[in-house]
Design an enzyme around this catalytic site. Structure first.
Site, PDB file in Angstrom:
ATOM      1  N   ASP A 296      20.911   8.950  25.421  1.00  0.00           N
ATOM      2  CA  ASP A 296      22.319   8.939  25.082  1.00  0.00           C
ATOM      3  C   ASP A 296      22.379   9.305  23.591  1.00  0.00           C
ATOM      4  O   ASP A 296      21.387   9.285  22.884  1.00  0.00           O
ATOM      5  CB  ASP A 296      22.941   7.564  25.385  1.00  0.00           C
ATOM      6  CG  ASP A 296      24.444   7.614  25.420  1.00  0.00           C
ATOM      7  OD1 ASP A 296      25.069   6.676  25.924  1.00  0.00           O
ATOM      8  OD2 ASP A 296      25.020   8.624  24.936  1.00  0.00           O
TER       9      ASP A 296
HETATM   10  C1  GLC Z   1      28.349   8.688  24.274  1.00  0.00           C
HETATM   11  C2  GLC Z   1      28.322   7.935  25.590  1.00  0.00           C
HETATM   12  C3  GLC Z   1      27.844   8.760  26.748  1.00  0.00           C
HETATM   13  C4  GLC Z   1      28.279  10.198  26.559  1.00  0.00           C
HETATM   14  C5  GLC Z   1      27.539  10.750  25.352  1.00  0.00           C
HETATM   15  C6  GLC Z   1      27.967  12.184  25.010  1.00  0.00           C
HETATM   16  O1  GLC Z   1      27.835   7.878  23.275  1.00  0.00           O
HETATM   17  O2  GLC Z   1      27.602   6.706  25.609  1.00  0.00           O
HETATM   18  O3  GLC Z   1      28.375   8.166  27.946  1.00  0.00           O
HETATM   19  O4  GLC Z   1      27.964  10.958  27.719  1.00  0.00           O
HETATM   20  O5  GLC Z   1      27.685   9.936  24.214  1.00  0.00           O
HETATM   21  O6  GLC Z   1      29.300  12.203  24.595  1.00  0.00           O
END
Ligand code: GLC
Length: 753
Positions: A296
Site C-alpha cells: 500500500d
Molecule cells: C491508500 C489506500 C489504498 C489505496 C492506495 C492508493 O493509502 O490505503 O486503499 O488503494 O493508497 O491510492
C-alpha cells in the site's frame, strides 16, 4: 505458526531465502506465454528489472488522495519512464493522457515494456454507484457484479487496466472510517460481495479491453485496528485472522483476483508489508496465489516508522524478501534493490520471480499485444456516464436503502396533496452525495435530494427547503427558520448525517453520533409535533439518539452516488419498496463498539437484567439498536418454522432447511430471508449465530414461497485448535429469520464420519 522470529542479518537471510525458493519450487514450469517473458527478463539490466517493481502516483493528476510523499514532476516521470524505471502509474486517467504516456514507454524506452495504469475505482468511475457498504446493504452480490462491470467499462475507456479494489476488509468497529469501503461485519456476506466484485471488474478474460485487474486489499486484517483507529496496531489471534479476516480474500482469490495489496498495519508485532509467513506462507504456499503483491502507499518504507527496519535500505530488503513484489510510491526499491542484489542480500532469482509476476500480469492484460488496448477519446466518450449506466446507478441506489423504522406506516408518502419541509444540511446540498473514494467524478454531476424530490412530486411547490444547520455547526436563525417551515408542513423530511469527509481513510471517529448541531435541529423539529422522516446520510453505523431515534421513520441512505436524489425519492414515494438490510449492526451507544452480532456466548452469558455477575454493562443492554440483517419494507412478511428435512446430517451428506415466507401485507415487496446456524459445542468456542445463507425474494400481497437452504459439513467448518479448517460432529441450531436476532430455531445433528 504465523508469528515466527526472523533473522535480521542481510546476507544470512538472503541465502536462506534462496534455499527456500529452490526448495518450495515457487517458479512453476513456465507456460508458453511465460517463455517470452523469460526471454525479456534475460535482456533486462538490474535497474530495468527493479523499474518493473516501481509504481508511482501519476504526476500532476491531482486526483490522488494520499500524502505528498516522493511526488515526481511530470518531467521527472517522463524521464523515469524512458529509462525503464517505472512499471506503472496510478490515479491519473484519460484516454489521451494514458495513450501519450504509453507511447513514451513502448517507443522511447530500451525494451518497450508497456506501463500499467491503475486507480482507486472503489464504487464507480464517472458514474458513481453507492459506496460499497451501502451496496452490501442490498444483499445482492449480482448487483455488485453489475456495477463493478460498468465501472470497469468506464475506467478502461479512460485508459486504466488495473483497479485497487475490491477492499475486502471485515470491519466490526464503527469508529473505523474505512468500513465504508467494504461489505460490513459478516464473513459470509463479505465473501459473496468480494467474489462478485472481482468477477465484475475482471470479466471473463483479462485480455479483453474492458477488463480491470482486481486488487484485493488490505492484506491483512486492516479492519481489526485497535479502537477503530486507522493504521493502528492489530493484535489478534491467528485463529481470528483465519476465521474472520482471511476468508473474504480466499473467496476473492477463488474468483480469480489478479493482485493483492498489503496492509499498513502490523499483526501481533509484524507489519503486514514485511511478513513472510503471511505473504509467502499463507498467500503463496497455502493458497497458491501466483500474481504480484503490491505494497500500500509507502507501507514498505513505513517499516522504519514501525520500528521494524533500521533504515529504508533494510525496509526494502525486509519487504522484498517477505514477498512484496511492487513498491507503491516510496521509490525505495529503485533506490536500494540493485545494491542489495549486488551485495548478495537479495538472490537474483527472487528479483526475477517478482519481475516475472509483473510481466505476466501485463501479458494477461494483453498489453504486449496492444499496449493501448484500443483506448481512444471517442471510445471514452461513448462509454462514460451513459443513460444505461445512470439507470443502473439509480437501481443500485434504491436497492441499497434500508428502512430502519416506519411508525404508523407513515411511508410511503403520496406524491400529491402533502406539504413537505425538507430540512437539514443535506437537503439542497450539492456536496457529500457521492461519498469518499470518488476520485473521478464530481458531486456536481449527481442528483441531490431536493432535485430528486422535486422531480418526483406532482406539485414541486409543495416542497419547502430549509437548511436549518450546517453539517458541523449551527446557523444563526437556522433552527427558527426550520421550525417555522415545519409548522407549515404536513411532514418533515430531515436530511442529516455525516459529511463524506467523515468516512474513508484516516477518518476514524470516537463519537459515532449525529453531529451536535444537527441533533439540536432534530430536537427542535420533534417539538413541533410534526411527523419526521429521517433521511440519514452515513458511511458507517451511527448511534441514533433522542429525536432522531424517535422519528416516525428512518431511512439509511448512506452515500448513494450519481442518482442519489432520484433513488431516495423512488423509495420515499413508494415507486420502490425498500429492500435493503443492514450489513453492519447499529449499536445503541458508542461505548458498545466493537460490536457485531456473531459474538461468543462467554461463560456468563447475560440472561436477565436482574441477575448480577453476567456479561453485561451496568448502564445498557447488550442488544444493538438495529441488528445486522435488519430492514423493513412497505409490506409485512410472516416466517414459518425452519424445517430441516432430516434430524441428522450425514458426515458427507446434505441437509436442506426449508421455511415458508408469506407476504401478509398489502403491497408487493422484497424480503431478505436469512439462514443462521449455531454450533452448540465445539473444540473452540463458536459464535451464538453465524450467517450461512440468504435469499432475496419478491412476493405479491398474500403470496408465499418456500425458501430452502442446503447445508453440508463444509458449511459448518471453523478454524480448529490446530489452526486448520475442521467440522466436528454435534448438535447445531438453525434459524431462518429476517435479521440476526429474530426467528425460531430448530436443531439437527452432524453425525460422525
Ligand atoms: C491508500 C489506500 C489504498 C489505496 C492506495 C492508493 O493509502 O490505503 O486503499 O488503494 O493508497 O491510492
Amino acid at each position: 505458526m504465523l508469528y515466527r522470529r526472523r533473522s535480521r542479518t542481510l546476507r544470512v537471510a538472503g541465502t536462506a531465502f534462496a534455499l527456500l525458493l529452490s526448495a518450495c519450487g515457487t517458479a512453476p514450469t513456465a507456460p508458453p506465454a511465460a517463455d517470452r517473458i523469460d526471454a525479456l527478463i534475460a535482456q533486462m539490466t538490474l535497474e530495468e528489472k527493479v523499474g518493473q517493481l516501481s509504481l508511482y502516483a501519476a504526476a500532476g493528476s491531482g486526483d490522488d488522495p494520499n500524502p505528498d510523499t516522493n511526488r515526481q514532476s511530470r518531467e521527472q516521470q517522463l524521464a523515469e519512464i524512458r529509462a525503464g524505471r517505472v512499471t506503472g502509474l496510478f490515479n491519473g486517467v484519460g484516454a489521451a493522457w494514458t495513450r501519450e504516456l504509453q507511447r513514451v514507454a513502448v517507443e522511447d524506452s530500451r525494451l518497450h515494456i508497456p506501463l500499467l495504469f491503475g486507480a482507486d475505482v472503489i464504487h464507480g468511475f464517472r458514474t458513481v454507484f453507492p459506496v460499497p457498504l451501502a451496496e452490501a446493504a442490498s444483499w445482492e452480490p449480482a448487483l455488485a457484479r453489475r456495477t463493478a462491470r460498468v465501472a470497469a467499462i468506464e475506467a478502461t475507456a479512460a485508459g486504466l487496466q488495473w483497479n485497487f479494489a475490491p477492499m475486502v476488509d471485515i470491519s466490526r468497529d464503527a469508529r473505523w472510517g474505512r468500513a465504508v469501503e467494504g461489505a460490513g461485519e459478516d464473513v459470509y456476506l463479505a465473501r459473496q460481495f468480494a467474489a462478485a466484485r472481482v468477477h465484475g471488474f475482471q470479466g471473463d478474460d483479462l485480455a479483453a479491453p474492458d477488463t480491470l485487474a482486481a486488487t484485493l486489499k488490505h492484506f491483512a486484517a486492516y479492519g481489526a485496528a485497535e479502537a477503530g483507529l486507522d493504521y493502528n496496531t492489530v493484535d489478534i489471534s491467528e485463529r481470528s485472522l483465519r476465521d474472520t479476516y482471511l476468508p473474504p480474500f480466499q473467496s476473492a482469490l477463488a474468483a480469480g483476483a489478479a493482485v493483492v495489496m498489503t496492509a499498513f498495519n502490523e499483526i501481533a508485532g509484524v507489519p503486514s508489508s514485511a511478513n513472510p509467513d503471511l505473504l509467502e506462507g499463507i498467500l503463496r504456499r497455502e493458497w497458491g496465489f501466483t500474481g504480484p503483491v503490491v505494497s500500500d502507499y509507502t507501507s514498505e518504507a513505513e517499516l522504519v516508522t514501525h520500528g521494524f527496519a533500521a533504515n529504508e535500505r533494510e525496509a526494502a530488503w525486509l519487504a522484498f524478501l517477505a514477498g512484496v513484489d511492487i513498491s507503491m510510491q516510496s521509490g525505495i526499491y529503485m533506490k536500494y534493490l540493485p545494491g542489495l542484489v549486488r551485495d548478495g542480500a537479495v538472490p537474483p532469482a527472487r528479483l526475477d520471480q517478482a519481475v516475472r509476476r509483473v510481466l505476466l500480469l501485463k501479458q494477461r492484460l494483453g498489453l504486449f499485444d496492444d499496449p493501448y488496448r484500443g483506448v481512444d477519446p471517442t471510445r471514452e466518450a461513448a462509454n462514460t456516464a451513459t443513460p444505461a449506466h445512470r439507470a443502473l446507478a439509480r437501481e443500485a441506489a434504491r436497492r441499497s436503502i434500508v428502512l430502519l423504522s416506519n411508525r404508523n406506516d407513515l411511508l410511503p408518502l403520496p406524491k400529491r396533496g402533502r406539504r413537505l419541509a425538507l430540512i437539514g444540511p443535506f437537503g439542497a446540498a450539492q456536496h457529500d452525495i457521492n461519498g469518499p473514494w470518488t476520485l473521478f467524478a464530481s458531486d456536481a454531476n449527481s442528483v441531490n435530494l431536493e432535485q430528486g424530490l422535486r422531480a418526483a412530486l406532482d406539485d414541486p411547490a409543495l416542497l419547502t427547503v430549509v437548511k436549518g444547520s450546517e453539517v458541523d455547526a449551527p446557523i444563526d436563525g437556522g433552527i427558527e427558520a426550520a421550525v417555522a417551515a415545519a409548522r407549515e408542513a404536513d411532514v418533515v423530511l430531515l436530511a442529516i448525517g455525516e459529511s463524506a469527509r467523515y468516512s474513508g481513510e484516516a477518518k476514524s471517529r470516537t463519537e459515532i453520533v449525529i453531529p451536535l448541531a444537527q441533533q439540536a435541529l432534530a430536537e427542535a423539529l420533534a417539538a413541533t409535533g410534526k411527523p419526521v422522516v429521517v433521511l440519514l446520510r452515513n458511511g458507517r453505523p451511527l448511534v441514533l439518539r433522542g429525536a432522531v431515534r424517535a422519528a416516525e421513520a428512518i431511512l439509511v441512505t448512506w452515500f448513494l452516488g450519481s442518482e442519489s436524489g432520484n433513488a431516495i425519492a423512488d423509495v420515499l414515494f413508494g415507486d420502490y419498496s425498500p429492500s435493503g438490510r443492514l450489513p453492519v449492526s447499529f449499536p445503541q451507544a458508542p461505548g458498545q463498539v466493537p460490536y457485531y452480532y456473531s459474538r461468543k456466548n462467554t461463560g456468563r452469558a447475560a440472561q436477565d437484567p436482574q441477575t448480577e455477575y453476567q456479561t453485561r454493562f451496568l448502564d445498557l443492554s447488550n442488544e444493538a439498536a438495529f441488528p445486522f440483517g435488519h430492514g423493513l419494507s412497505y409490506s409485512r412478511f410472516a416466517y414459518g418454522e425452519p424445517e430441516p428435512d432430516r434430524a441428522q446430517l450425514a458426515w458427507d451428506g446434505t441437509l436442506t432447511v426449508r421455511a415458508r415466507i408469506t407476504n401478509t401485507g398489502s403491497r408487493e415487496a422484497e424480503e431478505v430471508v436469512q439462514l443462521y446456524v449455531r454450533d452448540r459445542v465445539a473444540s473452540v468456542t463458536r459464535p451464538v449465530r453465524e450467517l450461512k445463507g440468504f435469499e432475496k425474494v419478491r412476493l405479491a400481497p398474500g403470496q408465499s414461497v418456500q425458501v430452502s437452504f442446503a447445508l453440508r459439513r463444509a458449511d459448518l467448518e471453523f478454524i480448529g485448535r490446530d489452526l486448520k479448517p475442521v467440522a466436528e460432529p454435534g448438535v447445531f441450531d438453525v434459524w431462518v429469520a429476517a435479521d440476526a436476532t429474530g426467528g425460531r430455531s430448530k436443531s439437527f445433528e452432524l453425525m460422525p464420519p
